[in-house]
Design a protein around this motif. Structure first.
Motif, PDB file in Angstrom:
ATOM      1  N   LEU A  80       0.838  -1.200   0.000  1.00 58.59           N
ATOM      2  CA  LEU A  80       0.000   0.000   0.000  1.00 58.59           C
ATOM      3  C   LEU A  80       0.873   1.249   0.000  1.00 58.59           C
ATOM      4  O   LEU A  80       0.562   2.228  -0.684  1.00 58.59           O
ATOM      5  CB  LEU A  80      -0.915  -0.009   1.231  1.00 58.59           C
ATOM      6  CG  LEU A  80      -1.806   1.219   1.418  1.00 58.59           C
ATOM      7  CD1 LEU A  80      -2.742   1.410   0.239  1.00 58.59           C
ATOM      8  CD2 LEU A  80      -2.590   1.104   2.730  1.00 58.59           C
ATOM      9  N   ARG A  81       1.969   1.217   0.723  1.00 57.34           N
ATOM     10  CA  ARG A  81       2.871   2.378   0.772  1.00 57.34           C
ATOM     11  C   ARG A  81       3.398   2.711  -0.618  1.00 57.34           C
ATOM     12  O   ARG A  81       3.451   3.886  -1.008  1.00 57.34           O
ATOM     13  CB  ARG A  81       4.047   2.088   1.720  1.00 57.34           C
ATOM     14  CG  ARG A  81       5.093   3.197   1.774  1.00 57.34           C
ATOM     15  CD  ARG A  81       6.239   2.830   2.705  1.00 57.34           C
ATOM     16  NE  ARG A  81       6.993   1.705   2.229  1.00 57.34           N
ATOM     17  CZ  ARG A  81       8.012   1.797   1.368  1.00 57.34           C
ATOM     18  NH1 ARG A  81       8.353   2.972   0.850  1.00 57.34           N
ATOM     19  NH2 ARG A  81       8.688   0.717   1.000  1.00 57.34           N
ATOM     20  N   HIS A  82       3.796   1.717  -1.370  1.00 50.69           N
ATOM     21  CA  HIS A  82       4.283   1.945  -2.732  1.00 50.69           C
ATOM     22  C   HIS A  82       3.192   2.572  -3.604  1.00 50.69           C
ATOM     23  O   HIS A  82       3.446   3.500  -4.375  1.00 50.69           O
ATOM     24  CB  HIS A  82       4.734   0.628  -3.370  1.00 50.69           C
ATOM     25  CG  HIS A  82       6.013   0.076  -2.827  1.00 50.69           C
ATOM     26  ND1 HIS A  82       6.068  -0.669  -1.676  1.00 50.69           N
ATOM     27  CD2 HIS A  82       7.293   0.148  -3.270  1.00 50.69           C
ATOM     28  CE1 HIS A  82       7.322  -1.036  -1.439  1.00 50.69           C
ATOM     29  NE2 HIS A  82       8.091  -0.549  -2.399  1.00 50.69           N
ATOM     30  N   ALA A  83       1.976   2.047  -3.472  1.00 49.31           N
ATOM     31  CA  ALA A  83       0.869   2.562  -4.281  1.00 49.31           C
ATOM     32  C   ALA A  83       0.552   4.012  -3.926  1.00 49.31           C
ATOM     33  O   ALA A  83       0.334   4.849  -4.803  1.00 49.31           O
ATOM     34  CB  ALA A  83      -0.367   1.682  -4.081  1.00 49.31           C
ATOM     35  N   GLN A  84       0.521   4.304  -2.640  1.00 46.50           N
ATOM     36  CA  GLN A  84       0.245   5.673  -2.202  1.00 46.50           C
ATOM     37  C   GLN A  84       1.317   6.635  -2.705  1.00 46.50           C
ATOM     38  O   GLN A  84       1.013   7.770  -3.098  1.00 46.50           O
ATOM     39  CB  GLN A  84       0.159   5.715  -0.678  1.00 46.50           C
ATOM     40  CG  GLN A  84      -1.074   5.030  -0.124  1.00 46.50           C
ATOM     41  CD  GLN A  84      -1.037   4.873   1.387  1.00 46.50           C
ATOM     42  OE1 GLN A  84       0.038   4.719   1.985  1.00 46.50           O
ATOM     43  NE2 GLN A  84      -2.194   4.898   2.018  1.00 46.50           N
ATOM     44  N   ALA A  85       2.554   6.176  -2.725  1.00 52.97           N
ATOM     45  CA  ALA A  85       3.647   7.021  -3.214  1.00 52.97           C
ATOM     46  C   ALA A  85       3.478   7.311  -4.706  1.00 52.97           C
ATOM     47  O   ALA A  85       3.746   8.431  -5.164  1.00 52.97           O
ATOM     48  CB  ALA A  85       4.991   6.351  -2.947  1.00 52.97           C
ATOM     49  N   CYS A  86       3.039   6.316  -5.473  1.00 53.64           N
ATOM     50  CA  CYS A  86       2.809   6.527  -6.906  1.00 53.64           C
ATOM     51  C   CYS A  86       1.730   7.579  -7.126  1.00 53.64           C
ATOM     52  O   CYS A  86       1.854   8.439  -8.011  1.00 53.64           O
ATOM     53  CB  CYS A  86       2.400   5.214  -7.572  1.00 53.64           C
ATOM     54  SG  CYS A  86       3.727   3.988  -7.723  1.00 53.64           S
ATOM     55  N   ILE A  87       0.687   7.519  -6.331  1.00 50.21           N
ATOM     56  CA  ILE A  87      -0.393   8.491  -6.443  1.00 50.21           C
ATOM     57  C   ILE A  87       0.107   9.880  -6.073  1.00 50.21           C
ATOM     58  O   ILE A  87      -0.174  10.871  -6.755  1.00 50.21           O
ATOM     59  CB  ILE A  87      -1.578   8.078  -5.549  1.00 50.21           C
ATOM     60  CG1 ILE A  87      -2.159   6.753  -6.052  1.00 50.21           C
ATOM     61  CG2 ILE A  87      -2.653   9.162  -5.525  1.00 50.21           C
ATOM     62  CD1 ILE A  87      -3.041   6.054  -5.050  1.00 50.21           C
ATOM     63  N   SER A  88       0.884   9.960  -5.010  1.00 49.90           N
ATOM     64  CA  SER A  88       1.441  11.244  -4.587  1.00 49.90           C
ATOM     65  C   SER A  88       2.366  11.827  -5.653  1.00 49.90           C
ATOM     66  O   SER A  88       2.474  13.051  -5.797  1.00 49.90           O
ATOM     67  CB  SER A  88       2.195  11.086  -3.265  1.00 49.90           C
ATOM     68  OG  SER A  88       1.319  10.708  -2.222  1.00 49.90           O
ATOM     69  N   ALA A  89       3.033  10.947  -6.406  1.00 48.33           N
ATOM     70  CA  ALA A  89       3.937  11.400  -7.469  1.00 48.33           C
ATOM     71  C   ALA A  89       3.177  11.911  -8.685  1.00 48.33           C
ATOM     72  O   ALA A  89       3.771  12.528  -9.570  1.00 48.33           O
ATOM     73  CB  ALA A  89       4.872  10.268  -7.878  1.00 48.33           C
ATOM     74  N   GLY A  90       1.865  11.641  -8.745  1.00 48.88           N
ATOM     75  CA  GLY A  90       1.054  12.173  -9.834  1.00 48.88           C
ATOM     76  C   GLY A  90       0.365  11.159 -10.705  1.00 48.88           C
ATOM     77  O   GLY A  90      -0.302  11.537 -11.676  1.00 48.88           O
ATOM     78  N   ALA A  91       0.503   9.860 -10.410  1.00 50.56           N
ATOM     79  CA  ALA A  91      -0.127   8.842 -11.245  1.00 50.56           C
ATOM     80  C   ALA A  91      -1.643   9.020 -11.262  1.00 50.56           C
ATOM     81  O   ALA A  91      -2.267   9.178 -10.212  1.00 50.56           O
ATOM     82  CB  ALA A  91       0.229   7.450 -10.739  1.00 50.56           C
ATOM     83  N   ASP A  92      -2.221   8.990 -12.440  1.00 47.01           N
ATOM     84  CA  ASP A  92      -3.677   9.069 -12.578  1.00 47.01           C
ATOM     85  C   ASP A  92      -4.324   7.729 -12.257  1.00 47.01           C
ATOM     86  O   ASP A  92      -5.461   7.667 -11.780  1.00 47.01           O
ATOM     87  CB  ASP A  92      -4.044   9.486 -14.004  1.00 47.01           C
ATOM     88  CG  ASP A  92      -3.447  10.838 -14.378  1.00 47.01           C
ATOM     89  OD1 ASP A  92      -3.918  11.853 -13.836  1.00 47.01           O
ATOM     90  OD2 ASP A  92      -2.498  10.859 -15.177  1.00 47.01           O
ATOM     91  N   ILE A  93      -3.598   6.664 -12.565  1.00 46.10           N
ATOM     92  CA  ILE A  93      -4.019   5.291 -12.273  1.00 46.10           C
ATOM     93  C   ILE A  93      -2.814   4.591 -11.658  1.00 46.10           C
ATOM     94  O   ILE A  93      -1.688   4.791 -12.115  1.00 46.10           O
ATOM     95  CB  ILE A  93      -4.445   4.557 -13.562  1.00 46.10           C
ATOM     96  CG1 ILE A  93      -5.643   5.263 -14.225  1.00 46.10           C
ATOM     97  CG2 ILE A  93      -4.765   3.085 -13.284  1.00 46.10           C
ATOM     98  CD1 ILE A  93      -5.947   4.769 -15.633  1.00 46.10           C
ATOM     99  N   VAL A  94      -3.045   3.790 -10.634  1.00 52.10           N
ATOM    100  CA  VAL A  94      -1.923   3.056 -10.039  1.00 52.10           C
ATOM    101  C   VAL A  94      -2.082   1.570 -10.358  1.00 52.10           C
ATOM    102  O   VAL A  94      -3.155   0.993 -10.179  1.00 52.10           O
ATOM    103  CB  VAL A  94      -1.811   3.290  -8.517  1.00 52.10           C
ATOM    104  CG1 VAL A  94      -3.061   2.833  -7.781  1.00 52.10           C
ATOM    105  CG2 VAL A  94      -0.578   2.588  -7.951  1.00 52.10           C
TER     106      VAL A  94
END
Length: 226
Positions: A80-94
């Motif tokens: 979950l931490r990795h996914a949240q970081a991707c979203i924080s980086a700007g990913a529209d879809i993770v």
């Protein structure tokens, strides 16, 4: 959902370079992503926080972000931490590993998807089998993908896209956006997966990995010389 609808019938280009390769640079990947957008790509798939952030400064189409940690087991956005970081980086879809293997943080796949949905994220399930897809659908995942077909023990690695798995998932989960990813190396193969009913398709190596593309041509020369 408008974001997912925008992918329908289109091509998603995966812009990734492996560790140690000359193109393993976020700005390089972002430039390739922009070139793919110019060519008509509907979205870009990229790996790593720096690449996601760089890609978002270049392209105006959706970015599917993931974070690879390691190279075996659950390593595509494994926690979950990795996914949240991707979203924080700007990913529209993770994009996250949707296999039934144990996750490094001890969470279940269902728990991970719920937590991501609670924060408003759009989740893409990277599946390796029908059973993975069934789990992803049951968890309410937004997009199902055949990304890991042939890369887990569940299924043999096909020479091209795993058409059997694609058709099985499409038949069973009618109405769920199913994306075909994995070993689509030619326009004809792309046409086949779209004709089968895929929502969209991801092409990576055949467009964005010059080392592999060069090797295909070199191998052809060697075959001709035999």
């Amino acid at each position: 959902m408008e974001l997912i609808d925008s992918l329908r019938g289109g091509l998603i280009v995966s812009c990734q370079a492996y560790p140690g390769e000359p193109m393993r640079n976020p700005e390089t990947m972002a430039q390739i992503g922009l070139a793919a957008q110019y060519g008509g790509a509907r979205a870009i798939r990229c790996q790593g926080l720096a690449d996601i952030m760089a890609m978002k400064t270049r392209v105006s189409i959706p970015v599917i972000g993931l974070w690879k940690e390691g190279d075996e087991g659950v390593y595509i956005t494994p926690t979950l931490r990795h996914a949240q970081a991707c979203i924080s980086a700007g990913a529209d879809i993770v994009a996250i590993d949707a296999t039934r293997r144990p996750r490094p943080d001890g969470r279940t796949y269902h728990d991970t998807v719920k937590a991501l949905h609670d924060m408003g994220a759009v989740v893409m399930a990277d599946c390796g089998s029908y059973e993975d897809a069934a789990q992803a659908v049951d968890a309410g995942t937004d997009i199902i993908s055949t990304t890991l077909a042939g890369y887990t023990p569940d299924r043999p690695k096909t020479k091209g896209p795993d058409m059997e798995l694609l058709r099985e998932v499409l038949a069973e989960f009618n109405g769920v956006p199913v994306i075909c990813e994995g070993r689509i190396h030619t326009p004809d193969q792309l046409a086949q997966v779209m004709a089968a009913g895929a929502w969209a398709a991801v092409v990576g190596t055949a467009i964005t990995h010059p080392t592999s593309i060069t090797s295909w041509f070199v191998d052809a020369l060697q075959d001709d010389a035999k």
